[in-house]
Enzyme design. Structure first.
Site, PDB file in Angstrom:
ATOM      1  N   GLU A 312       9.616   3.197  55.805  1.00  0.00           N
ATOM      2  CA  GLU A 312       9.102   1.877  55.445  1.00  0.00           C
ATOM      3  C   GLU A 312       8.277   1.222  56.541  1.00  0.00           C
ATOM      4  O   GLU A 312       8.432   0.021  56.802  1.00  0.00           O
ATOM      5  CB  GLU A 312      10.284   0.974  55.067  1.00  0.00           C
ATOM      6  CG  GLU A 312      11.270   0.651  56.212  1.00  0.00           C
ATOM      7  CD  GLU A 312      12.421   1.635  56.370  1.00  0.00           C
ATOM      8  OE1 GLU A 312      12.256   2.812  55.996  1.00  0.00           O
ATOM      9  OE2 GLU A 312      13.473   1.230  56.888  1.00  0.00           O
ATOM     10  N   HIS A 336      11.687   2.064  46.715  1.00  0.00           N
ATOM     11  CA  HIS A 336      12.653   1.958  47.817  1.00  0.00           C
ATOM     12  C   HIS A 336      11.969   1.483  49.105  1.00  0.00           C
ATOM     13  O   HIS A 336      12.384   0.505  49.715  1.00  0.00           O
ATOM     14  CB  HIS A 336      13.328   3.318  48.023  1.00  0.00           C
ATOM     15  CG  HIS A 336      14.303   3.349  49.161  1.00  0.00           C
ATOM     16  ND1 HIS A 336      15.651   3.167  48.986  1.00  0.00           N
ATOM     17  CD2 HIS A 336      14.122   3.517  50.485  1.00  0.00           C
ATOM     18  CE1 HIS A 336      16.259   3.228  50.155  1.00  0.00           C
ATOM     19  NE2 HIS A 336      15.355   3.445  51.091  1.00  0.00           N
ATOM     20  N   GLU A 337      10.911   2.171  49.485  1.00  0.00           N
ATOM     21  CA  GLU A 337      10.253   1.810  50.757  1.00  0.00           C
ATOM     22  C   GLU A 337       9.640   0.414  50.670  1.00  0.00           C
ATOM     23  O   GLU A 337       9.659  -0.344  51.630  1.00  0.00           O
ATOM     24  CB  GLU A 337       9.200   2.853  51.138  1.00  0.00           C
ATOM     25  CG  GLU A 337       9.709   4.295  51.213  1.00  0.00           C
ATOM     26  CD  GLU A 337      10.992   4.498  52.000  1.00  0.00           C
ATOM     27  OE1 GLU A 337      11.282   3.688  52.906  1.00  0.00           O
ATOM     28  OE2 GLU A 337      11.718   5.463  51.703  1.00  0.00           O
ATOM     29  N   HIS A 340      12.162  -2.263  51.268  1.00  0.00           N
ATOM     30  CA  HIS A 340      12.448  -2.459  52.695  1.00  0.00           C
ATOM     31  C   HIS A 340      11.558  -3.547  53.321  1.00  0.00           C
ATOM     32  O   HIS A 340      11.886  -4.042  54.397  1.00  0.00           O
ATOM     33  CB  HIS A 340      12.224  -1.164  53.475  1.00  0.00           C
ATOM     34  CG  HIS A 340      13.406  -0.251  53.536  1.00  0.00           C
ATOM     35  ND1 HIS A 340      14.636  -0.648  54.005  1.00  0.00           N
ATOM     36  CD2 HIS A 340      13.535   1.078  53.239  1.00  0.00           C
ATOM     37  CE1 HIS A 340      15.477   0.392  53.984  1.00  0.00           C
ATOM     38  NE2 HIS A 340      14.833   1.449  53.515  1.00  0.00           N
ATOM     39  N   GLU A 359      19.916  -0.162  54.208  1.00  0.00           N
ATOM     40  CA  GLU A 359      19.764   0.824  53.130  1.00  0.00           C
ATOM     41  C   GLU A 359      20.497   0.452  51.841  1.00  0.00           C
ATOM     42  O   GLU A 359      19.983   0.686  50.750  1.00  0.00           O
ATOM     43  CB  GLU A 359      20.178   2.211  53.617  1.00  0.00           C
ATOM     44  CG  GLU A 359      19.326   2.740  54.779  1.00  0.00           C
ATOM     45  CD  GLU A 359      17.835   2.886  54.446  1.00  0.00           C
ATOM     46  OE1 GLU A 359      17.472   2.899  53.252  1.00  0.00           O
ATOM     47  OE2 GLU A 359      17.041   2.974  55.410  1.00  0.00           O
ATOM     48  N   ASP A 414      21.829   8.707  63.785  1.00  0.00           N
ATOM     49  CA  ASP A 414      21.560   9.556  62.621  1.00  0.00           C
ATOM     50  C   ASP A 414      22.842   9.960  61.888  1.00  0.00           C
ATOM     51  O   ASP A 414      22.793  10.286  60.707  1.00  0.00           O
ATOM     52  CB  ASP A 414      20.834  10.833  63.065  1.00  0.00           C
ATOM     53  CG  ASP A 414      19.346  10.743  62.810  1.00  0.00           C
ATOM     54  OD1 ASP A 414      18.834   9.606  62.739  1.00  0.00           O
ATOM     55  OD2 ASP A 414      18.702  11.800  62.694  1.00  0.00           O
ATOM     56  N   TYR A 422      23.723   4.028  51.808  1.00  0.00           N
ATOM     57  CA  TYR A 422      22.812   3.868  50.681  1.00  0.00           C
ATOM     58  C   TYR A 422      23.558   3.508  49.397  1.00  0.00           C
ATOM     59  O   TYR A 422      23.315   2.467  48.788  1.00  0.00           O
ATOM     60  CB  TYR A 422      22.024   5.161  50.447  1.00  0.00           C
ATOM     61  CG  TYR A 422      20.971   5.451  51.486  1.00  0.00           C
ATOM     62  CD1 TYR A 422      21.319   6.000  52.713  1.00  0.00           C
ATOM     63  CD2 TYR A 422      19.633   5.192  51.256  1.00  0.00           C
ATOM     64  CE1 TYR A 422      20.359   6.276  53.677  1.00  0.00           C
ATOM     65  CE2 TYR A 422      18.661   5.471  52.200  1.00  0.00           C
ATOM     66  CZ  TYR A 422      19.024   6.015  53.413  1.00  0.00           C
ATOM     67  OH  TYR A 422      18.074   6.270  54.357  1.00  0.00           O
TER      68      TYR A 422
HETATM   69  N1  BES Z   1      14.478   4.198  56.431  1.00  0.00           N
HETATM   70  C1  BES Z   1      14.765   5.357  55.684  1.00  0.00           C
HETATM   71  C2  BES Z   1      14.532   6.630  56.430  1.00  0.00           C
HETATM   72  C3  BES Z   1      15.327   6.777  57.716  1.00  0.00           C
HETATM   73  C4  BES Z   1      16.601   6.259  57.852  1.00  0.00           C
HETATM   74  C5  BES Z   1      14.766   7.462  58.767  1.00  0.00           C
HETATM   75  C6  BES Z   1      17.284   6.403  59.059  1.00  0.00           C
HETATM   76  C7  BES Z   1      15.452   7.617  59.956  1.00  0.00           C
HETATM   77  C8  BES Z   1      16.721   7.078  60.108  1.00  0.00           C
HETATM   78  C9  BES Z   1      13.974   5.395  54.383  1.00  0.00           C
HETATM   79  O1  BES Z   1      13.800   4.154  53.807  1.00  0.00           O
HETATM   80  C10 BES Z   1      14.757   6.204  53.395  1.00  0.00           C
HETATM   81  O2  BES Z   1      15.856   5.819  53.093  1.00  0.00           O
HETATM   82  N2  BES Z   1      14.195   7.294  52.909  1.00  0.00           N
HETATM   83  C11 BES Z   1      14.840   8.167  51.933  1.00  0.00           C
HETATM   84  C12 BES Z   1      14.315   7.934  50.564  1.00  0.00           C
HETATM   85  C13 BES Z   1      15.024   6.931  49.752  1.00  0.00           C
HETATM   86  C14 BES Z   1      14.432   6.881  48.358  1.00  0.00           C
HETATM   87  C15 BES Z   1      16.510   7.102  49.691  1.00  0.00           C
HETATM   88  C16 BES Z   1      14.473   9.587  52.290  1.00  0.00           C
HETATM   89  O3  BES Z   1      13.673   9.786  53.174  1.00  0.00           O
HETATM   90  O4  BES Z   1      14.998  10.492  51.664  1.00  0.00           O
HETATM   91 ZN    ZN Z   2      15.614   3.362  53.088  1.00  0.00          ZN
END
Ligand code: BES
Ligand code: ZN
Length: 653
Positions: A312, A336-337, A340, A359, A414, A422
């Site tokens: 995002e 989703h993005e 954010h 999330e 991480d 989520y």
């Molecule tokens: N912000 C996240 C990606 C992220 C989280 C990167 C933590 C590094 C550390 C992003 O918004 C996200 O959640 N992406 C998901 C997709 C979403 C539809 C659930 C993904 O990348 O799968």
């Molecule tokens: Zn996200």
């Protein structure tokens, strides 16, 4: 045009007028609406165990980058000029850095400042402690750090031309979340320390630079020696994990008013068509929870090694090309993005222990956008898919890791990247919505974004806000909501309710007929199904199958593969669901499909589970995993290899 958008434009005009005295001569005015009053109230910093910074002593307010991208040496090098404020008398500024080459530190006049590098931690990197002249009251000092990134900077991926769609130009992109920005920008890398930023990025003239910021020079400026410079600014204060850059052979297409897509020229038409409903999505989001505060909303579709589905980055969501399915079936990722832009980018988790505030709120909001634009049926299907993923996660994780509020002491942030943040987070908000009613819930949520805009939020802060503004002393309601159980207890509280989807009832029937009653695949109404129904069918497991490995026979697998034409499946989510079945059954005929999937995209959500399942299949799966990983690894982003290395090991040679 929505009412929210009209109001936003009016306020943007007011801002432009207010700024007219101090804006740089000849510079385009900011296209972003003014900040709400809440941004000026002082922030109390909570301790962030993933940053060395001591913002209560001295803190970075603004970062000005002047960097050159060198694709030969795979480095970004130049300066970061930091605007720093400090407590009167303070003489130390602490920054976060990891794997950065610090060449010098100086004040604005170029006088060197003493600095020291702390011990290197594999996750956190090191503290860069700079000794500065004692701060006077209300003083801002400018500190110039001259530095270069290293070729293996974890936030950056330097792609060869062969790794792009066009095949003729190299590509660079960054991924900052959670704590990787410190591998390319020396700053205070904590989500609670917001900073505005500006940048001059110099790149080879065949390429274009984009950032998560306003582009001040769409065509760049001549910089000599075959280089061009692009300038950017982000006038809203953002957490450093949202600073982002990409450089490549990039083209842009406007999709609607103030929305568009960036990608490589050969992919532009497909992207423009896939995301044709972008404007409707932004309108729906604004209609739900208030004005979009970032000006434009564009998408950048990256080369296939992008390690996430989406990221995002403000004004410019970064996304995997695997969502360009050809039929707009995976656009919920964009919802989703986009969501954010409120949950995360406006109201930001104060530390990574509060990640669910980013999330969980976003998954909830994403689903509301999907419902508004694509209808309730689609939204319900998405809820059920998420809920089912959550059940698997709850069964797999140690109970302590199934709490919303995390204890990440000694851990990589991480580790918190699971369906708990989520999907348990979203289920929590849906529970509150169900109990208080949608109207009251939406009013509270709109207020929450407004009150806390551009501020960090802790889990305790969330509790205080919802008690003050929604529960308001109603003891019966307080008891019904079970807030503390949701936040600090493992698993799901007793007031959780599984979502249902009428459309999936038919899928469940077809699944039982095929998986349990061993009917023919030809009886599956596959062609009539949406992507979500197909995903649900392939994720279906007979009871007890989670532990027993094989729930299908070899002839059934062959029937499924042939009848559903899975060898030629183009939808990444569907293909992924099929390949998980295939690997769990050691189904050899699917290995070429698996090989193609693992070597043509590097999204960690797909790649890591497949390598993990292969590895779990011992003498059958491990040689395949080793062979495929040796082939695929050079194309993956450090975020993906970092995870897969732990499963498969680093291939020899
Ligand atoms: N912000 C996240 C990606 C992220 C989280 C990167 C933590 C590094 C550390 C992003 O918004 C996200 O959640 N992406 C998901 C997709 C979403 C539809 C659930 C993904 O990348 O799968
Ligand atoms: Zn996200």
């Amino acid at each position: 045009m929505s009412r929210a958008r009209l109001a936003m434009m009016a306020s943007a005009l007011a801002l432009a007028a207010a700024l007219s005295g101090c804006d740089g001569l000849g510079e385009p005015r900011s296209d972003m609406p003014p900040l709400p009053a809440s941004t000026t109230a002082p922030v109390t910093y909570v301790r962030d165990i993933h940053s060395y910074a001591r913002p209560e002593t001295a803190r970075v307010k603004h970062v000005d980058l002047d960097l050159t991208a060198d694709f030969e040496s795979q480095t970004l090098s130049g300066t970061a000029t930091l605007d720093v404020t400090g407590e009167p008398g303070a003489t130390q500024l602490i920054l976060d850095i990891r794997n950065l080459e610090i060449r010098s530190v100086a004040d604005e006049e170029g006088r060197p400042l003493a600095f020291a590098l702390g011990q290197d931690d594999p996750i956190l990197g090191r503290a860069l402690t700079i000794t500065v002249p004692a701060f006077e009251t209300d003083e801002t000092q400018k500190i110039v750090v001259t530095y270069a990134t290293r070729p293996d900077a974890a936030a950056l991926q330097w792609l060869t031309p062969a790794q792009t769609a066009g095949g003729t130009q190299p590509f660079l992109f960054s991924q900052g979340q959670a704590i990787l920005t410190r591998t390319w920008v020396p700053t205070q890398d904590s989500p609670g320390i917001r900073q505005t930023y500006s940048a001059r990025i110099t790149v080879p003239e065949a390429l274009k630079a984009v950032m998560s910021a306003e582009m001040l020079t769409p065509d760049g400026e001549e910089a000599g020696e075959g280089m061009r410079t692009y300038r950017f600014r982000m006038t809203n204060p953002v957490p450093p994990y949202l600073m982002a850059i990409a450089v490549g052979d990039l083209a842009f297409a406007e999709v609607g008013e103030d929305v568009g897509v960036w990608t490589e020229p050969s992919r532009l038409e497909a992207a423009r068509n896939e995301f044709a409903e972008l404007r409707q999505m932004v309108d729906a989001a604004e209609g739900l929870y208030g004005p979009y505060r970032w000006g434009r909303y564009d998408l950048l579709i990256l080369p296939p090694s992008f390690p996430f589905g989406g990221m995002e980055n403000p004004r410019l969501t970064f996304a995997t090309p695997t969502i360009v399915a050809g039929d707009r079936s995976l656009v919920s990722l964009v919802a989703h993005e986009l969501a954010h832009s409120w949950s995360g980018n406006l109201v930001t988790n104060a530390t990574w222990a509060d990640f669910w505030l980013n999330e969980g709120f976003t998954v909830y909001f994403e689903n509301r956008i999907m419902e508004a634009v694509y209808g309730r049926e689609r939204a319900q299907m998405l809820q059920v898919l998420g809920w089912n993923d959550l059940q698997t996660t709850l069964a797999d994780l140690p109970p302590a890791d199934t709490r919303l509020r995390l204890d990440l002491t000694g851990r990589d942030p991480d580790d918190g990247l699971t369906d708990i943040a989520y999907e348990k987070g979203a289920a929590f908000l849906r529970t509150i919505e169900r109990i208080v009613g949608r109207e009251r819930f939406d009013a509270w949520l709109t207020g929450y974004f407004e009150r806390n805009a551009f501020r960090p939020m802790t889990t305790d802060g969330f509790l205080a806000d919802i008690r003050a503004n929604l529960i308001q002393g109603d003891a019966a309601l307080e008891q019904q909501l079970m807030l503390e159980a949701w936040i600090d207890q493992p698993g799901l509280p007793s007031n959780a309710q599984a979502p249902t989807s009428p459309a999936f009832t038919a899928v469940d029937q077809a699944a039982r007929a095929f998986y349990v009653d061993r009917g023919p695949a030809s009886a599956i109404p596959w062609r009539r199904w949406s992507t979500q129904e197909r995903q649900h069918f392939l994720a279906w497991r007979p009871t007890g199958a989670a532990s027993s490995r094989d729930w299908l026979t070899a002839p059934q697998l062959a029937d499924l593969e042939t009848t559903l034409n899975l060898r030629n499946e183009g939808n990444a989510e569907v293909l992924f669901a099929w390949l998980q079945i295939a690997v769990a059954h050691r189904y050899q005929p699917a290995v070429p499909t698996l090989e193609r999937f693992l070597t043509t995209q590097g999204r960690r959500k797909f790649v890591l589970p497949l390598f993990t399942s292969l590895w779990a299949e011992g003498d059958w799966g491990r040689p395949i995993a080793t062979r495929l990983y040796a082939q695929a690894r050079p194309g993956y982003h450090p975020v993906t290899t970092g995870s897969v290395d732990e499963v498969v090991g680093v291939p020899a040679g």
